[in-house]
Enzyme design. Sequence first.
Site, PDB file in Angstrom:
ATOM      1  N   GLY A  46      38.441  46.312  41.484  1.00  0.00           N
ATOM      2  CA  GLY A  46      38.812  46.077  40.099  1.00  0.00           C
ATOM      3  C   GLY A  46      38.994  44.594  39.858  1.00  0.00           C
ATOM      4  O   GLY A  46      39.163  43.815  40.801  1.00  0.00           O
ATOM      5  N   GLN A  51      42.202  37.119  35.696  1.00  0.00           N
ATOM      6  CA  GLN A  51      41.864  36.681  37.065  1.00  0.00           C
ATOM      7  C   GLN A  51      40.685  35.723  37.090  1.00  0.00           C
ATOM      8  O   GLN A  51      40.448  35.068  38.109  1.00  0.00           O
ATOM      9  CB  GLN A  51      41.557  37.893  37.956  1.00  0.00           C
ATOM     10  CG  GLN A  51      42.779  38.763  38.241  1.00  0.00           C
ATOM     11  CD  GLN A  51      42.420  39.892  39.184  1.00  0.00           C
ATOM     12  OE1 GLN A  51      41.913  40.919  38.751  1.00  0.00           O
ATOM     13  NE2 GLN A  51      42.659  39.696  40.466  1.00  0.00           N
ATOM     14  N   CYS A  88      45.224  42.403  46.054  1.00  0.00           N
ATOM     15  CA  CYS A  88      44.754  41.799  44.804  1.00  0.00           C
ATOM     16  C   CYS A  88      43.885  40.602  45.148  1.00  0.00           C
ATOM     17  O   CYS A  88      44.248  39.804  46.013  1.00  0.00           O
ATOM     18  CB  CYS A  88      45.957  41.353  43.981  1.00  0.00           C
ATOM     19  SG  CYS A  88      45.503  40.587  42.413  1.00  0.00           S
ATOM     20  N   LEU A  89      42.743  40.493  44.472  1.00  0.00           N
ATOM     21  CA  LEU A  89      41.840  39.359  44.726  1.00  0.00           C
ATOM     22  C   LEU A  89      42.530  38.028  44.428  1.00  0.00           C
ATOM     23  O   LEU A  89      42.112  36.991  44.938  1.00  0.00           O
ATOM     24  CB  LEU A  89      40.567  39.511  43.882  1.00  0.00           C
ATOM     25  CG  LEU A  89      39.661  40.693  44.257  1.00  0.00           C
ATOM     26  CD1 LEU A  89      38.540  40.849  43.240  1.00  0.00           C
ATOM     27  CD2 LEU A  89      39.081  40.520  45.654  1.00  0.00           C
ATOM     28  N   HIS A 130      46.868  48.893  38.028  1.00  0.00           N
ATOM     29  CA  HIS A 130      46.904  47.523  38.553  1.00  0.00           C
ATOM     30  C   HIS A 130      46.236  46.551  37.568  1.00  0.00           C
ATOM     31  O   HIS A 130      46.778  45.477  37.279  1.00  0.00           O
ATOM     32  CB  HIS A 130      46.198  47.519  39.915  1.00  0.00           C
ATOM     33  CG  HIS A 130      46.146  46.194  40.602  1.00  0.00           C
ATOM     34  ND1 HIS A 130      46.801  45.940  41.785  1.00  0.00           N
ATOM     35  CD2 HIS A 130      45.489  45.034  40.286  1.00  0.00           C
ATOM     36  CE1 HIS A 130      46.569  44.684  42.154  1.00  0.00           C
ATOM     37  NE2 HIS A 130      45.769  44.124  41.272  1.00  0.00           N
ATOM     38  N   GLU A 131      45.070  46.944  37.047  1.00  0.00           N
ATOM     39  CA  GLU A 131      44.340  46.037  36.137  1.00  0.00           C
ATOM     40  C   GLU A 131      45.049  45.905  34.799  1.00  0.00           C
ATOM     41  O   GLU A 131      45.113  44.812  34.215  1.00  0.00           O
ATOM     42  CB  GLU A 131      42.890  46.508  35.930  1.00  0.00           C
ATOM     43  CG  GLU A 131      42.045  46.608  37.197  1.00  0.00           C
ATOM     44  CD  GLU A 131      42.172  45.452  38.163  1.00  0.00           C
ATOM     45  OE1 GLU A 131      42.395  44.304  37.735  1.00  0.00           O
ATOM     46  OE2 GLU A 131      42.066  45.694  39.385  1.00  0.00           O
ATOM     47  N   HIS A 134      47.752  43.476  35.071  1.00  0.00           N
ATOM     48  CA  HIS A 134      47.254  42.086  34.985  1.00  0.00           C
ATOM     49  C   HIS A 134      47.198  41.624  33.530  1.00  0.00           C
ATOM     50  O   HIS A 134      47.481  40.460  33.229  1.00  0.00           O
ATOM     51  CB  HIS A 134      45.831  41.987  35.553  1.00  0.00           C
ATOM     52  CG  HIS A 134      45.770  41.695  37.028  1.00  0.00           C
ATOM     53  ND1 HIS A 134      46.325  40.573  37.590  1.00  0.00           N
ATOM     54  CD2 HIS A 134      45.179  42.365  38.043  1.00  0.00           C
ATOM     55  CE1 HIS A 134      46.094  40.573  38.898  1.00  0.00           C
ATOM     56  NE2 HIS A 134      45.404  41.659  39.208  1.00  0.00           N
TER      57      HIS A 134
HETATM   58 CO    CO Z   1      44.772  42.261  41.071  1.00  0.00          CO
END
Ligand code: CO
Length: 165
Positions: A46, A51, A88-89, A130-131, A134
């Site tokens: 995701g 991000q 998380c990226l 999660h997204e 963000h």
């Molecule tokens: Co993330």
Amino acid sequence: MAIRTIVHKGDDILRKKSRSVGEITPKIITLLEDMLETMIESNGAGLAAPQVGVLRRVAIVDDGSGPIELINPVIISQEGLQHEVEGCLSIPGVLGIVERPEHVVVEALDRNGVLQTFEGDGLLARAFCHEIDHLDGILFDEKATSFLTEEEIETLRSEAAEEDL
Ligand code: CO
């Protein structure tokens, strides 16, 4: 399409609330396509627009069954609980256990401006939550109840059972 730079924790942009998308302009479509390419390149499950440094309510999730594009996503119902590993990226090298609903129903616009409904269990439910977090400036490590040790991360990685969101 182009690969965009992923913003890491410490950058203020990740703490900000994203604005809703009014009109789905060519710029939004390009953003979606770039995010998709960036997520694939990073092996993520995701990615949310903040991000890549864009404070708009746009996200992509992919639990392995194909990418889902979300514009102005809202969780309209949720059920049950799960406590699973998230990464998380934007926070490389950190994995933690987060409590999430087991099942969620999400409404979002697609790239054509059509309202769609998505249901997700397990990883897909985690990815939606999660997204969407963000988009509200919330990172998973604030919600994590515990973090994995380096040894545990090593084991998970060798099993390839973990994906960053
Ligand atoms: Co993330």
